[in-house]
Design a protein around this motif. Structure first.
Motif, mmCIF file in Angstrom:
data_model
loop_
_atom_site.group_PDB
_atom_site.id
_atom_site.type_symbol
_atom_site.label_atom_id
_atom_site.label_comp_id
_atom_site.label_asym_id
_atom_site.label_seq_id
_atom_site.Cartn_x
_atom_site.Cartn_y
_atom_site.Cartn_z
ATOM 1 N N UNK A 11 -8.384 2.714 -7.973
ATOM 2 C CA UNK A 11 -7.356 2.130 -7.109
ATOM 3 C C UNK A 11 -6.937 0.769 -7.648
ATOM 4 N N UNK A 12 -7.900 -0.043 -8.054
ATOM 5 C CA UNK A 12 -7.576 -1.373 -8.594
ATOM 6 C C UNK A 12 -6.737 -1.262 -9.863
ATOM 7 N N UNK A 13 -7.068 -0.321 -10.724
ATOM 8 C CA UNK A 13 -6.277 -0.117 -11.946
ATOM 9 C C UNK A 13 -4.858 0.318 -11.599
ATOM 10 N N UNK A 14 -4.715 1.175 -10.607
ATOM 11 C CA UNK A 14 -3.386 1.607 -10.185
ATOM 12 C C UNK A 14 -2.569 0.424 -9.674
ATOM 13 N N UNK A 15 -3.158 -0.408 -8.835
ATOM 14 C CA UNK A 15 -2.457 -1.573 -8.292
ATOM 15 C C UNK A 15 -2.075 -2.529 -9.419
ATOM 16 N N UNK A 16 -2.974 -2.752 -10.351
ATOM 17 C CA UNK A 16 -2.673 -3.629 -11.488
ATOM 18 C C UNK A 16 -1.561 -3.044 -12.346
ATOM 19 N N UNK A 17 -1.553 -1.735 -12.524
ATOM 20 C CA UNK A 17 -0.520 -1.093 -13.330
ATOM 21 C C UNK A 17 0.850 -1.254 -12.663
ATOM 22 N N UNK B 78 0.820 -1.210 0.000
ATOM 23 C CA UNK B 78 0.000 0.000 0.000
ATOM 24 C C UNK B 78 0.856 1.264 0.000
ATOM 25 N N UNK B 79 2.023 1.209 0.676
ATOM 26 C CA UNK B 79 2.889 2.390 0.737
ATOM 27 C C UNK B 79 3.408 2.783 -0.641
ATOM 28 N N UNK B 80 3.654 1.794 -1.484
ATOM 29 C CA UNK B 80 4.137 2.062 -2.844
ATOM 30 C C UNK B 80 3.046 2.761 -3.650
ATOM 31 N N UNK B 81 1.834 2.233 -3.584
ATOM 32 C CA UNK B 81 0.713 2.839 -4.310
ATOM 33 C C UNK B 81 0.431 4.247 -3.790
ATOM 34 N N UNK B 82 0.506 4.432 -2.474
ATOM 35 C CA UNK B 82 0.264 5.746 -1.900
ATOM 36 C C UNK B 82 1.325 6.746 -2.360
#
Length: 82
Positions: free
Chosen positions: A52-58, A3-7
């Motif tokens: 958010x899901x698209x960001x995590x998948x990317x 989560x820290x990476x995505x944030x």
């Protein structure tokens, strides 16, 4: 994906959710997916959860060769050389 990476990516890409460039807050595009500059508007996701899901998948596309667990919502996922 941590989560820290995505944030951290969201903070960098959106200017701490201030936006103001090729992506607007209403697009729920936290990774600025599809925005290539020069006014090229990025992709739009219908809900925060999809954005958010698209960001995590990317991020996963760049970080791993593992398959996705859910259906793909990142329209740029297949363009990443894995």
């Amino acid at each position: 994906m941590r989560a820290e990476v995505a944030f951290a990516q969201m903070c960098l890409e959106t200017g701490y959710l201030q936006y103001g460039h090729d992506v607007k807050i209403e697009q729920f595009n936290f990774a600025v997916v599809g925005a290539t500059g020069n006014g090229k508007e990025g992709n739009t996701f219908g809900k925060v959860r999809l954005g958010v899901e698209a960001q995590i998948q990317h991020l996963k596309a760049y970080a791993s060769t593992a398959k996705l667990r859910n259906s793909c919502v990142d329209p740029r996922f297949t363009y990443v050389k894995r």
